[in-house]
Design an enzyme around this catalytic site. Structure first.
Site, PDB file in Angstrom:
ATOM      1  N   ASP A 117       5.660  -8.511  -0.502  1.00  0.00           N
ATOM      2  CA  ASP A 117       6.187  -8.245  -1.857  1.00  0.00           C
ATOM      3  C   ASP A 117       5.427  -8.985  -2.982  1.00  0.00           C
ATOM      4  OD1 ASP A 117       7.932  -7.897  -3.870  1.00  0.00           O
ATOM      5  OD2 ASP A 117       9.132  -9.788  -3.604  1.00  0.00           O
ATOM      6  N   ASN A 172       3.176  -6.425  -4.868  1.00  0.00           N
ATOM      7  CA  ASN A 172       2.099  -5.682  -5.189  1.00  0.00           C
ATOM      8  C   ASN A 172       2.158  -5.428  -6.865  1.00  0.00           C
ATOM      9  OD1 ASN A 172       1.617  -5.262  -2.547  1.00  0.00           O
ATOM     10  ND2 ASN A 172       2.461  -3.282  -2.459  1.00  0.00           N
ATOM     11  N   TRP A 196       0.825  -8.726  -8.763  1.00  0.00           N
ATOM     12  CA  TRP A 196      -0.644  -8.517  -8.340  1.00  0.00           C
ATOM     13  C   TRP A 196      -1.357  -7.892  -9.388  1.00  0.00           C
ATOM     14  CZ3 TRP A 196      -4.651  -5.708  -7.220  1.00  0.00           C
ATOM     15  CH2 TRP A 196      -5.592  -6.330  -6.468  1.00  0.00           C
ATOM     16  N   ARG A 237       0.093  -0.196 -11.154  1.00  0.00           N
ATOM     17  CA  ARG A 237       1.040  -0.721  -9.832  1.00  0.00           C
ATOM     18  C   ARG A 237       0.308  -0.061  -8.622  1.00  0.00           C
ATOM     19  NH1 ARG A 237       5.711  -3.270 -10.486  1.00  0.00           N
ATOM     20  NH2 ARG A 237       6.645  -2.377  -8.659  1.00  0.00           N
ATOM     21  N   HIS A 255      -0.414  -1.661  -4.754  1.00  0.00           N
ATOM     22  CA  HIS A 255      -0.004  -0.810  -3.628  1.00  0.00           C
ATOM     23  C   HIS A 255      -1.062  -0.739  -2.515  1.00  0.00           C
ATOM     24  CE1 HIS A 255       3.881  -1.148  -4.657  1.00  0.00           C
ATOM     25  NE2 HIS A 255       3.960  -0.146  -5.629  1.00  0.00           N
ATOM     26  N   SER A 297      11.856   0.367   0.950  1.00  0.00           N
ATOM     27  CA  SER A 297      13.357   0.240   1.267  1.00  0.00           C
ATOM     28  C   SER A 297      14.227   1.458   0.712  1.00  0.00           C
ATOM     29  CB  SER A 297      13.834  -1.244   0.501  1.00  0.00           C
ATOM     30  OG  SER A 297      14.075  -0.953  -0.741  1.00  0.00           O
ATOM     31  N   GLU A 308      16.176   0.960  -1.331  1.00  0.00           N
ATOM     32  CA  GLU A 308      16.565   0.762  -2.962  1.00  0.00           C
ATOM     33  C   GLU A 308      15.439   1.219  -3.606  1.00  0.00           C
ATOM     34  OE1 GLU A 308      17.374  -1.535  -0.609  1.00  0.00           O
ATOM     35  OE2 GLU A 308      19.634  -1.222  -0.827  1.00  0.00           O
ATOM     36  N   LEU A 354       0.224  -4.635  20.648  1.00  0.00           N
ATOM     37  CA  LEU A 354       0.975  -5.101  19.677  1.00  0.00           C
ATOM     38  C   LEU A 354       1.868  -3.974  19.256  1.00  0.00           C
ATOM     39  CD1 LEU A 354       1.406  -7.013  17.063  1.00  0.00           C
ATOM     40  CD2 LEU A 354      -0.204  -5.614  16.045  1.00  0.00           C
ATOM     41  N   ARG A 379       8.281 -14.032   3.726  1.00  0.00           N
ATOM     42  CA  ARG A 379       7.992 -13.033   2.720  1.00  0.00           C
ATOM     43  C   ARG A 379       7.049 -13.525   1.663  1.00  0.00           C
ATOM     44  NH1 ARG A 379      13.068 -10.534  -0.838  1.00  0.00           N
ATOM     45  NH2 ARG A 379      11.587  -9.681  -2.503  1.00  0.00           N
ATOM     46  N   SER A 436      16.782  -9.146   0.630  1.00  0.00           N
ATOM     47  CA  SER A 436      16.652  -7.984   0.238  1.00  0.00           C
ATOM     48  C   SER A 436      17.020  -6.676   1.078  1.00  0.00           C
ATOM     49  CB  SER A 436      15.228  -7.490  -0.344  1.00  0.00           C
ATOM     50  OG  SER A 436      14.711  -8.601  -1.461  1.00  0.00           O
TER      51      SER A 436
HETATM   52  C1  FPP Z   1       6.371  -5.114  -2.780  1.00  0.00           C
HETATM   53  O1  FPP Z   1       5.685  -4.994  -4.049  1.00  0.00           O
HETATM   54  C2  FPP Z   1       5.852  -3.875  -1.953  1.00  0.00           C
HETATM   55  C3  FPP Z   1       6.320  -2.601  -1.725  1.00  0.00           C
HETATM   56  C4  FPP Z   1       7.609  -2.080  -2.510  1.00  0.00           C
HETATM   57  C5  FPP Z   1       5.774  -1.883  -0.708  1.00  0.00           C
HETATM   58  C6  FPP Z   1       4.753  -2.367   0.137  1.00  0.00           C
HETATM   59  C7  FPP Z   1       3.906  -1.297   0.443  1.00  0.00           C
HETATM   60  C8  FPP Z   1       2.563  -1.729   0.879  1.00  0.00           C
HETATM   61  C9  FPP Z   1       2.275  -2.669   1.334  1.00  0.00           C
HETATM   62  C10 FPP Z   1       1.617  -0.453   0.906  1.00  0.00           C
HETATM   63  C11 FPP Z   1       2.132   0.744   1.552  1.00  0.00           C
HETATM   64  C12 FPP Z   1       1.940   0.836   2.977  1.00  0.00           C
HETATM   65  C13 FPP Z   1       2.378   1.750   3.889  1.00  0.00           C
HETATM   66  C14 FPP Z   1       2.042   1.826   5.381  1.00  0.00           C
HETATM   67  C15 FPP Z   1       3.568   2.516   3.455  1.00  0.00           C
HETATM   68  P1  FPP Z   1       6.451  -4.537  -5.299  1.00  0.00           P
HETATM   69  O2  FPP Z   1       5.959  -3.375  -5.626  1.00  0.00           O
HETATM   70  O3  FPP Z   1       7.924  -4.831  -5.256  1.00  0.00           O
HETATM   71  O4  FPP Z   1       5.734  -5.788  -6.186  1.00  0.00           O
HETATM   72  P2  FPP Z   1       6.810  -6.591  -7.265  1.00  0.00           P
HETATM   73  O5  FPP Z   1       7.952  -7.032  -7.032  1.00  0.00           O
HETATM   74  O6  FPP Z   1       5.555  -7.555  -7.781  1.00  0.00           O
HETATM   75  O7  FPP Z   1       6.948  -5.567  -8.466  1.00  0.00           O
END
Ligand code: FPP
Length: 248
Positions: free
Chosen positions: A22, A24, A27, A35, A39, A67, A69, A133, A190, A198
């Site tokens: 969580d 991205n 960040w 955004r 990712h 997800s 959602e 793995l 997390r 979530s």
């Molecule tokens: C949460 O950050 C992250 C996600 C919803 C997706 C996680 C995805 C990756 C690490 C990249 C995708 C990789 C693959 C292999 C599918 P957020 O966007 O909810 O961040 P925020 O809560 O700060 O907005």
């Protein structure tokens, strides 16, 4: 920390870490970046984590990457996430296979493009005999949906006579979940400082230890993974009983 550092005290030979990746978006926002860049860096963190997990002797790594959602996000962001998954499979599959990684994807196939499903199926098929793995990617996944789909299939089996109502136990239900055959996670991590599940692995995390890490996912590192495992090892797990077993 080396492979032997995470000792198992309960006779189990599996070490399963599940991660909610969580932060991205935050960040990226903190750096004035789109955004999508968050990712993209998130995928780099994912690669680092897979490599570190192999080194640390983790046998199962399960990652929440999209997800059910998440469909409510802007179309462009959804496209970005799907693009990253495609690129990840295309670019990293050979390397993952060479390194003995067995890939599994959990979540519903409903709503996913046929070409993406084919890519996923090919990756699963190619890596099915690997043992180094077990990498499970939760994609288009929601735990309540998973449990509802399992319940629906059990109901179908009760009506076709292959299962009776009294056969329905937690063990049987577990065999109908997307995670059938996987051990339950020992440790859930997390990132980003949020303290919620979530809709991730609600059934499977019943006895897992939770460690919340206060950095955004793109900054996650081998050191932070080791620190989370250290914290896990300091806790004692009782599985609802009274006798204390050391974590492991
Ligand atoms: C949460 O950050 C992250 C996600 C919803 C997706 C996680 C995805 C990756 C690490 C990249 C995708 C990789 C693959 C292999 C599918 P957020 O966007 O909810 O961040 P925020 O809560 O700060 O907005």
């Amino acid at each position: 920390m080396d492979k032997l550092a995470w000792q198992v005290a309960d006779g189990s030979s599996t070490r399963h870490v599940a991660i909610i990746m969580d932060g991205n978006g935050r960040w990226a926002a903190e750096r004035g970046l789109p955004r999508s860049e968050g990712h993209r860096q998130g995928v780099e963190a994912l690669r680092r984590t897979v490599e570190a997990s192999r080194d640390l002797g983790i046998t199962h790594l399960t990652l929440y990457s999209f997800s059910s959602e998440n469909w409510s996000r802007p179309k462009q962001e959804i496209n970005d996430l799907f693009g990253l998954l495609r690129r990840f499979v295309r670019r990293d599959l050979a390397e993952l296979h060479k390194n003995g990684v067995k890939i599994r994807v959990i979540g519903t196939r409903a709503g996913l493009d046929a070409d993406l499903l084919r890519m996923i199926d090919d990756a699963v098929e190619l890596t099915k005999d690997n043992t180094e793995l077990n990498l499970t990617i939760a994609f288009n996944y929601g735990s309540r949906d998973e449990i509802a789909r399992a319940a629906r299939r059990i109901a179908e089996d009760v009506s076709n006579g292959s299962v009776t109502a009294s056969d329905v136990t937690p063990e049987l239900l577990g065999t109908y979940l997307d995670t059938a055959g996987l051990p339950d996670p020992d440790l859930l991590i997390r990132t980003s400082g949020e303290l919620r599940l979530s809709n991730f692995l609600l059934w499977q995390l019943a006895y897992s230890e939770f460690v919340f890490v206060d950095v955004y996912w793109p900054d996650f590192s081998r050191e932070l993974l080791e620190a989370a495992i250290d914290e896990y090892q300091r806790r004692s797990r009782r599985f609802g009983g009274t006798s204390t077993r050391s974590a492991g």
